[in-house]
Design a protein around this motif. Sequence first.
Motif, mmCIF file in Angstrom:
data_model
loop_
_atom_site.group_PDB
_atom_site.id
_atom_site.type_symbol
_atom_site.label_atom_id
_atom_site.label_comp_id
_atom_site.label_asym_id
_atom_site.label_seq_id
_atom_site.Cartn_x
_atom_site.Cartn_y
_atom_site.Cartn_z
ATOM 1 N N TYR A 3 48.101 56.272 37.017
ATOM 2 C CA TYR A 3 47.623 55.194 37.900
ATOM 3 C C TYR A 3 47.984 53.654 37.284
ATOM 4 N N LEU A 5 47.319 49.864 37.371
ATOM 5 C CA LEU A 5 46.199 48.923 37.648
ATOM 6 C C LEU A 5 47.205 47.503 37.743
ATOM 7 N N ALA A 91 39.807 56.087 37.800
ATOM 8 C CA ALA A 91 40.681 54.970 37.700
ATOM 9 C C ALA A 91 40.054 53.608 38.273
ATOM 10 N N ILE A 92 39.164 53.678 39.266
ATOM 11 C CA ILE A 92 38.370 52.719 39.972
ATOM 12 C C ILE A 92 37.345 52.248 39.033
ATOM 13 N N ALA A 95 39.378 50.003 36.453
ATOM 14 C CA ALA A 95 39.663 48.682 37.004
ATOM 15 C C ALA A 95 38.403 47.912 36.911
ATOM 16 N N GLU A 107 44.316 45.960 41.765
ATOM 17 C CA GLU A 107 45.035 46.851 42.761
ATOM 18 C C GLU A 107 45.339 47.984 41.990
ATOM 19 N N VAL A 108 44.695 49.176 42.767
ATOM 20 C CA VAL A 108 44.745 50.529 41.833
ATOM 21 C C VAL A 108 45.690 51.484 42.550
#
Lengths: 115, 411
Positions: A3, A5, A91-92, A95, A107-108
Amino acid sequence: MQYMLLIHGDEVKMNAATPAGASMSPDYAAFNEAMGKAGVIIGGERLRPTTEAVSVRVAGDKTEVLDGPYAETKEQLGGYYVIDVPDMDQAIAWAARCPAARNGTIEVRPVWPTR
Amino acid sequence: MSRDEASQTAERVARESYGRLVAYLAARTRDVAGAEDALAEAFATALRMWPAEGVPQNPDAWLLTVARRRQTDAARRRHTRTAGEAHLQLMADEIDDAAQNPDEIPDRRLALMFACAHPAIERGMRAPLILQTILGLTAQDIASAFLISPATMGQRLVRAKGRIKDAGIPFNIPDREALPERLDAVLEAIYAAYAKGWGEIDGAGAPLAEEAIWLGRLVVSLLPTEPEAKGMLALMLYAEARRAARRDPNGAYVPLDQQNTAHWDDWQIDMAETLLREANAAGPSGRYQIEAAIQSAHVARRRAGAPTWPAIAALYDHLYGLTQSPVVALNRAAAYAELEGPDAALALLDTLAADKRMADYQPYWAARGHLAARAGRKDDAHEALILAIGLSSDEAVRQYLYKQLEALRDG
């Protein structure tokens, strides 16, 4: 899965907080340490301000070179990370820990492998 | 009546009746999504009609009547060939009867909660499902609280509701034999919602904590003889009572041992103590009763200076034996630091170090940093505190950890 970021924020404020030449903010140093320890980080860098950027595009047989980023927005891309985690949920979570999430937007984006 | 008043009434009814009406509408069909759609249309109709015609004497009954018309229309369109008309008519009559005797609208919320926390539903989705079906929270709100993308949360909720319908998950309260285990899943889901709300102090967390407590009260009122339900509600109230004391006037984080007990909410603590007494009187202690007992011991220790650390450590031993949870192991180590010193606690933490989940578990590194600093292991403390800072998304917690780092350098 990888991912990206993308760190968007007000670059005037970001650059005032840690000007060029200043050492990395402790928040970012700690965030980098944590990602390293968890073994998720692939890479990432801070970007120099958009005043030093150009946008290039070819229209027909004419190459256009413009100062700055192509689109004017309130938040600018100021840096990025590429991380490797099992899924979007994680991933969130990373972030949310990124120091810029407090005064900007992360933004992911899932990386779309093409090779 | 003005539009504002009508929408306020609709909102109040929604808050109090949403889950009750969804549960009632879904109980026969097991179609939760269909019940929600029908009710949403009924609320929209109410917002249109009530400002002009006044709020009906019994808003619940009115909404139920409108919603059931939508629901039977939709069911008739879908199932004319499969389900008999007679069956549909029977259902409609039943709901009409209920609407005419609104005090007798059977409360099926507990059955709905058991369906949402059924073993066939993915564990992580049970809390979001309960928050949506009983309280009417939007996928967007739930997604933010659980740090999940709203689109993904929406899809998972739809899938989970589909599963309730397709897998034939029953809408009932399990019998005596199955009840403890199944109730545990319901309590776990509610407590997971509370924990999401507890983690954040100034952000969007507090409302979610309140919703979870509301659900906890609901379960206690519907199952008044279950000690674990009371234990969990007590546990949430002990934590909630300390909310205001967790920040100083400048917004800085204040750990339990430095909190001003005058800022604790006596009313909530009293309620928690009463619930815990009632729960313990009823029989053997479960997980939530033990955790609530630990909180009660902290209250006695901080308020009256009672020497309760041995009791706290013993309760954590028992709890760890019961759950084997790494979170409990962490708190247990912190309790042993008070009894036997930081080195003993660090030795307990070492047994956790191999657990991969600890790599990005912020409380683990915060505890490690704190204990290593107390033990005089400066390098270890420094490394752990940096990691704890990097893993924290809470500004106040981060500032607190920076102070510990400074003290390490100066000390």
